[in-house]
Scaffold this motif. Structure first.
Motif, short mmCIF file in Angstrom:
data_model
loop_
_atom_site.label_atom_id
_atom_site.label_comp_id
_atom_site.label_asym_id
_atom_site.label_seq_id
_atom_site.Cartn_x
_atom_site.Cartn_y
_atom_site.Cartn_z
N THR A 17 0.66 -1.41 0.04
CA THR A 17 0.00 0.11 -0.18
C THR A 17 1.13 1.46 0.47
O THR A 17 0.21 2.21 -0.36
N ARG A 18 1.65 1.53 0.67
CA ARG A 18 3.31 2.54 0.63
C ARG A 18 4.17 2.20 0.89
O ARG A 18 4.54 1.33 1.40
N SER A 19 5.75 2.80 0.21
CA SER A 19 6.70 1.85 0.22
C SER A 19 6.71 2.35 1.71
O SER A 19 6.47 3.81 1.95
N VAL A 20 7.61 1.95 2.40
CA VAL A 20 8.67 2.03 3.40
C VAL A 20 8.80 3.47 3.54
O VAL A 20 9.54 4.35 4.39
N SER A 21 9.62 3.92 2.55
CA SER A 21 10.44 5.02 2.29
C SER A 21 10.08 6.62 2.03
O SER A 21 10.46 7.66 2.57
N HIS A 23 7.81 8.52 4.03
CA HIS A 23 7.01 8.83 5.18
C HIS A 23 6.92 7.94 6.87
O HIS A 23 5.42 7.16 6.48
N PRO A 24 8.27 7.56 6.31
CA PRO A 24 8.10 6.26 7.79
C PRO A 24 7.68 6.54 8.69
O PRO A 24 8.05 7.49 9.35
N THR A 25 7.27 5.58 9.82
CA THR A 25 6.63 6.28 11.21
C THR A 25 8.30 6.01 12.16
O THR A 25 9.13 5.63 11.40
N PRO A 26 8.25 6.38 13.13
CA PRO A 26 9.73 6.79 13.50
C PRO A 26 9.81 4.78 14.27
O PRO A 26 11.16 5.36 14.32
N GLU A 28 9.45 2.47 11.81
CA GLU A 28 10.11 1.57 10.73
C GLU A 28 11.21 2.18 9.96
O GLU A 28 12.08 2.00 9.72
N ALA A 29 11.41 3.74 10.32
CA ALA A 29 12.76 4.73 10.54
C ALA A 29 13.87 3.81 11.49
O ALA A 29 15.08 3.47 10.28
N GLU A 30 13.21 3.60 12.42
CA GLU A 30 14.71 2.89 13.72
C GLU A 30 14.93 1.13 12.44
O GLU A 30 15.89 0.91 12.30
N ALA A 31 14.03 0.80 12.41
CA ALA A 31 13.76 -0.57 11.56
C ALA A 31 14.52 -0.69 10.74
O ALA A 31 15.81 -1.85 9.97
N LEU A 32 14.89 0.66 9.57
CA LEU A 32 15.83 0.16 7.98
C LEU A 32 16.77 0.47 8.38
O LEU A 32 17.27 -0.07 7.81
N ALA A 33 17.09 1.57 9.62
CA ALA A 33 18.05 2.08 9.75
C ALA A 33 18.90 0.73 10.36
O ALA A 33 20.57 0.82 9.97
N LYS A 34 18.60 0.02 11.62
CA LYS A 34 19.00 -1.40 11.60
C LYS A 34 19.10 -2.23 10.43
O LYS A 34 19.53 -3.54 11.21
#
Length: 71
Positions: A17-21, A23-26, A28-34
């Motif tokens: 429905t939307r890509s993580v890139s 407007h990620p939630t905080p 999601e942004a933390e998970a993506l960084a790791k």
């Protein structure tokens, strides 16, 4: 009611429905960084072996690009 196989759980259709890139939630942004990119793990292979807690697991990429984990 039947319990889903572990392969079914891992190969479930992703939420598109939307890509993580965008407007990620905080969280999601933390998970993506790791996150470790699959290309780093697989290094041009279709299957890798993972040793975990005394057991060996196979993680493979299907023809459809999904990940399957088998013990």
């Amino acid at each position: 009611m039947r319990r889903p196989h572990s392969e079914e759980l891992l190969s479930a259709e992703p939420d598109t429905t939307r890509s993580v890139s965008e407007h990620p939630t905080p969280a999601e942004a933390e998970a993506l960084a790791k996150a470790i990119p699959s290309s780093t793990l697989f290094q041009n292979r279709r299957e890798i072996t993972i040793a975990h807690d005394g057991s060996l697991y196979r993680l493979r990429i299907t023809r459809q690009g999904k990940l399957i984990l088998n013990k």
